[in-house]
Write a protein that holds these residues in place. Structure first.
Motif, PDB file in Angstrom:
ATOM      1  N   ALA A 130       0.895  -1.249  -0.040  1.00  0.00           N
ATOM      2  CA  ALA A 130      -0.027  -0.009   0.143  1.00  0.00           C
ATOM      3  C   ALA A 130       1.023   1.245   0.163  1.00  0.00           C
ATOM      4  O   ALA A 130       1.928   1.263   0.634  1.00  0.00           O
ATOM      5  CB  ALA A 130      -0.958  -0.078   1.254  1.00  0.00           C
ATOM      6  N   GLY A 131       0.285   2.430  -0.606  1.00  0.00           N
ATOM      7  CA  GLY A 131       1.034   3.727  -0.373  1.00  0.00           C
ATOM      8  C   GLY A 131       2.018   3.690  -1.663  1.00  0.00           C
ATOM      9  O   GLY A 131       1.933   2.985  -2.684  1.00  0.00           O
ATOM     10  N   ASP A 132       3.045   4.404  -1.262  1.00  0.00           N
ATOM     11  CA  ASP A 132       4.017   5.099  -2.622  1.00  0.00           C
ATOM     12  C   ASP A 132       4.918   3.679  -3.045  1.00  0.00           C
ATOM     13  O   ASP A 132       5.279   3.713  -4.115  1.00  0.00           O
ATOM     14  CB  ASP A 132       4.976   5.803  -1.998  1.00  0.00           C
ATOM     15  CG  ASP A 132       4.319   7.269  -1.744  1.00  0.00           C
ATOM     16  OD1 ASP A 132       3.179   7.508  -2.450  1.00  0.00           O
ATOM     17  OD2 ASP A 132       4.935   8.160  -1.392  1.00  0.00           O
ATOM     18  N   VAL A 133       4.944   2.627  -2.356  1.00  0.00           N
ATOM     19  CA  VAL A 133       5.666   1.356  -2.699  1.00  0.00           C
ATOM     20  C   VAL A 133       5.258   0.570  -3.773  1.00  0.00           C
ATOM     21  O   VAL A 133       5.611  -0.162  -4.367  1.00  0.00           O
ATOM     22  CB  VAL A 133       5.910   0.678  -1.255  1.00  0.00           C
ATOM     23  CG1 VAL A 133       4.809  -0.276  -0.984  1.00  0.00           C
ATOM     24  CG2 VAL A 133       7.462  -0.408  -1.680  1.00  0.00           C
ATOM     25  N   THR A 191       0.700   3.943  -8.211  1.00  0.00           N
ATOM     26  CA  THR A 191      -0.065   4.872  -7.212  1.00  0.00           C
ATOM     27  C   THR A 191       0.007   6.520  -7.493  1.00  0.00           C
ATOM     28  O   THR A 191       1.341   6.782  -8.063  1.00  0.00           O
ATOM     29  CB  THR A 191       0.080   4.563  -5.805  1.00  0.00           C
ATOM     30  OG1 THR A 191       1.613   4.613  -5.731  1.00  0.00           O
ATOM     31  CG2 THR A 191      -0.263   3.192  -5.536  1.00  0.00           C
ATOM     32  N   THR A 192      -0.736   7.171  -6.973  1.00  0.00           N
ATOM     33  CA  THR A 192      -0.480   8.523  -7.201  1.00  0.00           C
ATOM     34  C   THR A 192       0.354   9.121  -5.864  1.00  0.00           C
ATOM     35  O   THR A 192      -0.084   8.630  -4.858  1.00  0.00           O
ATOM     36  CB  THR A 192      -1.747   9.371  -7.101  1.00  0.00           C
ATOM     37  OG1 THR A 192      -2.421   9.097  -8.276  1.00  0.00           O
ATOM     38  CG2 THR A 192      -1.457  10.861  -7.194  1.00  0.00           C
ATOM     39  N   LYS A 193       1.573   9.659  -5.862  1.00  0.00           N
ATOM     40  CA  LYS A 193       2.195   9.942  -4.772  1.00  0.00           C
ATOM     41  C   LYS A 193       1.658  11.123  -3.940  1.00  0.00           C
ATOM     42  O   LYS A 193       2.205  12.065  -3.923  1.00  0.00           O
ATOM     43  CB  LYS A 193       3.664  10.226  -4.965  1.00  0.00           C
ATOM     44  CG  LYS A 193       4.347   9.144  -6.041  1.00  0.00           C
ATOM     45  CD  LYS A 193       4.411   7.636  -5.075  1.00  0.00           C
ATOM     46  CE  LYS A 193       5.082   6.675  -6.012  1.00  0.00           C
ATOM     47  NZ  LYS A 193       4.240   6.124  -6.570  1.00  0.00           N
ATOM     48  N   ARG A 194       0.545  10.938  -3.250  1.00  0.00           N
ATOM     49  CA  ARG A 194      -0.352  11.826  -2.696  1.00  0.00           C
ATOM     50  C   ARG A 194      -0.611  11.275  -1.042  1.00  0.00           C
ATOM     51  O   ARG A 194      -0.874   9.987  -0.912  1.00  0.00           O
ATOM     52  CB  ARG A 194      -1.589  12.732  -3.244  1.00  0.00           C
ATOM     53  CG  ARG A 194      -1.303  13.359  -4.431  1.00  0.00           C
ATOM     54  CD  ARG A 194      -0.348  14.636  -3.972  1.00  0.00           C
ATOM     55  NE  ARG A 194      -0.438  15.600  -5.140  1.00  0.00           N
ATOM     56  CZ  ARG A 194       0.774  15.607  -5.773  1.00  0.00           C
ATOM     57  NH1 ARG A 194       1.681  14.760  -5.935  1.00  0.00           N
ATOM     58  NH2 ARG A 194       0.684  16.372  -7.068  1.00  0.00           N
ATOM     59  N   GLY A 232      -3.212  11.632   0.709  1.00  0.00           N
ATOM     60  CA  GLY A 232      -4.470  11.048   0.783  1.00  0.00           C
ATOM     61  C   GLY A 232      -4.868   9.897   0.021  1.00  0.00           C
ATOM     62  O   GLY A 232      -5.352   8.855   0.564  1.00  0.00           O
ATOM     63  N   PHE A 233      -3.972   9.495  -0.958  1.00  0.00           N
ATOM     64  CA  PHE A 233      -3.888   8.271  -1.602  1.00  0.00           C
ATOM     65  C   PHE A 233      -3.503   7.164  -0.772  1.00  0.00           C
ATOM     66  O   PHE A 233      -3.986   6.207  -0.678  1.00  0.00           O
ATOM     67  CB  PHE A 233      -3.283   8.412  -2.931  1.00  0.00           C
ATOM     68  CG  PHE A 233      -3.523   7.202  -3.975  1.00  0.00           C
ATOM     69  CD1 PHE A 233      -4.384   7.325  -5.078  1.00  0.00           C
ATOM     70  CD2 PHE A 233      -2.913   6.196  -3.915  1.00  0.00           C
ATOM     71  CE1 PHE A 233      -4.437   6.281  -5.880  1.00  0.00           C
ATOM     72  CE2 PHE A 233      -3.122   4.938  -4.511  1.00  0.00           C
ATOM     73  CZ  PHE A 233      -3.910   5.060  -5.720  1.00  0.00           C
ATOM     74  N   ALA A 234      -2.325   7.340  -0.141  1.00  0.00           N
ATOM     75  CA  ALA A 234      -1.803   6.532   0.758  1.00  0.00           C
ATOM     76  C   ALA A 234      -2.598   6.278   1.882  1.00  0.00           C
ATOM     77  O   ALA A 234      -2.677   4.907   2.278  1.00  0.00           O
ATOM     78  CB  ALA A 234      -0.557   7.062   1.142  1.00  0.00           C
ATOM     79  N   VAL A 235      -3.474   7.033   2.324  1.00  0.00           N
ATOM     80  CA  VAL A 235      -4.394   6.866   3.608  1.00  0.00           C
ATOM     81  C   VAL A 235      -5.521   6.015   2.948  1.00  0.00           C
ATOM     82  O   VAL A 235      -5.891   5.074   3.634  1.00  0.00           O
ATOM     83  CB  VAL A 235      -4.854   8.133   4.081  1.00  0.00           C
ATOM     84  CG1 VAL A 235      -5.923   7.760   5.130  1.00  0.00           C
ATOM     85  CG2 VAL A 235      -3.764   8.858   5.087  1.00  0.00           C
ATOM     86  N   GLY A 236      -5.728   6.296   1.704  1.00  0.00           N
ATOM     87  CA  GLY A 236      -7.091   5.295   1.279  1.00  0.00           C
ATOM     88  C   GLY A 236      -6.575   3.874   1.061  1.00  0.00           C
ATOM     89  O   GLY A 236      -7.263   3.019   1.373  1.00  0.00           O
ATOM     90  N   ASP A 237      -5.280   3.722   0.509  1.00  0.00           N
ATOM     91  CA  ASP A 237      -4.766   2.575   0.401  1.00  0.00           C
ATOM     92  C   ASP A 237      -4.534   1.737   1.478  1.00  0.00           C
ATOM     93  O   ASP A 237      -4.809   0.581   1.914  1.00  0.00           O
ATOM     94  CB  ASP A 237      -3.184   2.712  -0.372  1.00  0.00           C
ATOM     95  CG  ASP A 237      -3.269   2.143  -1.814  1.00  0.00           C
ATOM     96  OD1 ASP A 237      -4.158   1.986  -2.246  1.00  0.00           O
ATOM     97  OD2 ASP A 237      -1.954   1.894  -2.179  1.00  0.00           O
ATOM     98  N   GLY A 238      -4.252   2.430   2.586  1.00  0.00           N
ATOM     99  CA  GLY A 238      -4.042   1.707   3.913  1.00  0.00           C
ATOM    100  C   GLY A 238      -5.224   1.413   4.655  1.00  0.00           C
ATOM    101  O   GLY A 238      -5.528   0.389   5.082  1.00  0.00           O
ATOM    102  N   SER A 239      -6.555   1.998   4.430  1.00  0.00           N
ATOM    103  CA  SER A 239      -7.709   1.856   4.728  1.00  0.00           C
ATOM    104  C   SER A 239      -8.184   0.664   3.845  1.00  0.00           C
ATOM    105  O   SER A 239      -9.014  -0.439   4.595  1.00  0.00           O
ATOM    106  CB  SER A 239      -8.812   3.017   4.550  1.00  0.00           C
ATOM    107  OG  SER A 239      -8.154   4.093   5.151  1.00  0.00           O
TER     108      SER A 239
END
Length: 545
Positions: free
Chosen positions: A513-516, A520-523, A525-532
């Motif tokens: 999840a996230g930037d890795v 993905t979009t390196k933002r 908010g996107f990372a938080v959505g991925d984590g959820s």
């Protein structure tokens, strides 16, 4: 917020009804005049609710006894470290015969989860108390070293990421020299760290973490979910997983925040129209996850990951411990690429940086800061450093700013009198023996070269994913980012009959999840959505095994 309002938030009085609810989870104890309820350095200290009498909160970090506040009936004792499990940074002493309800940390989480109104009041009070304490004469952990020292910078970054109250003393200044004398240390011993009554000379980050109670023993029993990386994706996954009763462990090599934690201000994250720092966002997420029972340990990295005969994932840690997990989330993010210059690696932490926080800003005070990059992180760094450095120069390879940056941020930078954007320019050399003194720059159109004096170079170019610890069975794209979900459904590495979860990698039970993650979009908010979303995948996977 006015100081009066801060006092009201930090030191509210609980009503009789709430005191009764709290008392049901605790034990009523009596303390005589002068008897401590909590002592500085005490680990796993309890939450104390004063029923009768008075309790004085005492700070002794300056070498003298200073009363911070007095709690009477209805007042409570505790701050964020009740949740973190770190040693107490203050002492609580009965001023007369006093009765108080004593509640251990485990039951405090019950309070927070079962009484919503009290939860909000306590969490706000805990955080405000810590802010007020740090803004006072409180020294906390003392760090004595050289401002531009690589070793000192690493310690201060670790403290910053883990929200450790500390005071830095520069040995180049008289006060720093006095601190060394007080601690029976010399200039050859720096950096020197004084915490919880102990003095450590040239300590490792791991030793400091042990002293402060940040690193923890990993349980031998399996976790449902182990999250590697405590950036926005990892923290979001920890909050949602722990809140849904999933036994969760978060591992990070530095501390909560990830790359976003080094951002001076995030203004495009939903719900915060005036923006907030990456450190504040990380701290909120960290406390929220702790509230629901997630466990954290740092500074710990994963060396390898393997699978046993039962299908559990075994994460071999740098500490020699092994974490056992049914499901794993790779949320290790990326790091900015280094410039291929001799001085770049040698002077990292001594003038070459990949984040812009109050730690790094001190180095650029009243001097020039050079920023390399044109994305949002570079722009946020420029705005933040402009309040500390005398000049900020942004070097960009293209003709104009804005192609990789949010328009609101681009407009602010172009209008800022303290920031100069230099187009078509790249660094060709970094000069300095012990720390950065100047850089050589080259115009990529005219080939003209120039030398710019500076004390800090902040690099925000490209990104390299942290995937070295993952097994070979996890498929990556051509740039090293992890492939997941639909991108691996027909991959030869995917051998399951079922369809992979959206965040699942080619190794079943390992998510990313996230930037890795690839594509993905390196933002933030996107990372938080991925984590959820990761927690949905965890439920699905656990139900299938």
């Amino acid at each position: 917020m006015t100081y009066q309002n801060a006092e009201e938030i930090a030191f509210p009085k609980l009503s009789d009804e709430v005191m009764h609810q709290v008392g049901e989870l605790g034990t009523l104890e009596t303390f005589e005049n002068g008897q401590p309820l909590i002592e500085i350095g005490q680990k796993e200290y309890p939450f104390c609710l004063v029923v009768s009498g008075e309790v004085s909160i005492v700070d002794t970090t300056t070498g003298q006894t200073r009363e911070v506040v007095t709690h009477g009936p209805g007042g409570f004792i505790g701050d964020v470290d009740i949740l973190t499990g770190r040693p107490a940074v203050i002492s609580a002493i009965a001023k007369c015969k006093t009765q108080a309800y004593i509640i251990n940390a485990t039951k405090v989480r019950r309070l927070l989860n079962e009484i919503p109104d009290l939860s909000e009041l306590l969490l706000e009070a805990f955080q405000m108390r810590r802010r007020m304490l740090e803004a006072s004469e409180f020294l906390g952990t003392r760090v004595i070293g050289t401002a531009q020292s690589k070793e000192t910078a690493k310690i201060r970054e670790f403290f910053y990421k883990n929200h450790v109250p500390h005071t830095f003393f520069d040995v180049a200044e008289e006060e720093g020299h006095q601190q060394l004398c007080q601690l029976d240390a010399t200039i050859e011993d720096v950096p020197v760290v004084a915490c919880s009554g102990h003095v450590a000379k040239k300590p490792s980050i791991i030793k400091i973490a042990e002293c402060l109670g940040i690193s923890r023993e990993v349980e031998t029993e399996p976790y449902d979910f182990v999250i590697v990386g405590a950036g926005p994706a990892g923290l979001a996954a920890a909050v949602y997983a722990a809140s849904e009763g999933i036994k969760t462990l978060v591992i990070d090599s530095i501390g909560p925040g990830g790359q976003a934690g080094g951002s001076s201000k995030i203004e495009n994250f939903i719900g915060f129209p005036s923006g907030l720092s990456g450190a504040e966002l990380a701290n909120r997420g960290y406390l929220q996850a702790l509230k629901f029972g997630a466990q954290f340990t740092s500074p710990v990295s994963v060396k390898t990951i393997r699978q046993d005969e039962n299908g559990d994932h075994l994460l071999d840690l740098c500490t020699g411990q092994t974490a056992r997990a049914k499901c794993v989330l790779a949320a290790t993010g990326v790091t900015y690429r280094q410039l291929d210059l001799e001085g770049c690696r040698r002077l990292e932490g001594a003038g070459v940086y990949y984040a812009a926080t109050s730690v790094e800003a001190r180095v650029c005070r009243d001097s020039t800061a050079i920023i390399v990059g044109s994305g949002n992180s570079a722009g946020q760094a420029a705005m933040f450093l402009a309040d500390h450095a005398s000049h900020v120069k942004m070097l960009i390879r293209g003709d104009e700013l804005g192609k990789g940056m949010s328009s609101y941020l681009c407009n602010r930078i172009l209008k800022h009198k303290g920031i100069e954007v230099i187009p078509n320019t790249e660094i060709s050399g970094i000069n300095g023996d012990q720390y950065v003194e100047s850089v050589l720059v080259r115009n990529n159109k005219t080939e003209a070269e120039d030398q710019l004096d500076c004390t800090g170079v902040f690099i925000f170019i490209g990104a390299r994913p942290h995937t070295d610890w993952l097994p070979e069975s996890v498929r990556r794209d051509e740039k090293g980012f992890v492939l997941t979900g639909s991108a691996i459904h027909n991959d030869e590495f995917w051998t399951q009959d079922r369809t992979p979860c959206d965040l699942e990698t080619t190794c079943p039970g390992i998510l990313a999840a996230g930037d890795v993650r690839s594509g993905t979009t390196k933002r933030c908010g996107f990372a938080v959505g991925d984590g959820s979303l990761a927690v949905t995948c965890v439920h699905r996977y656990l139900n299938q095994i």
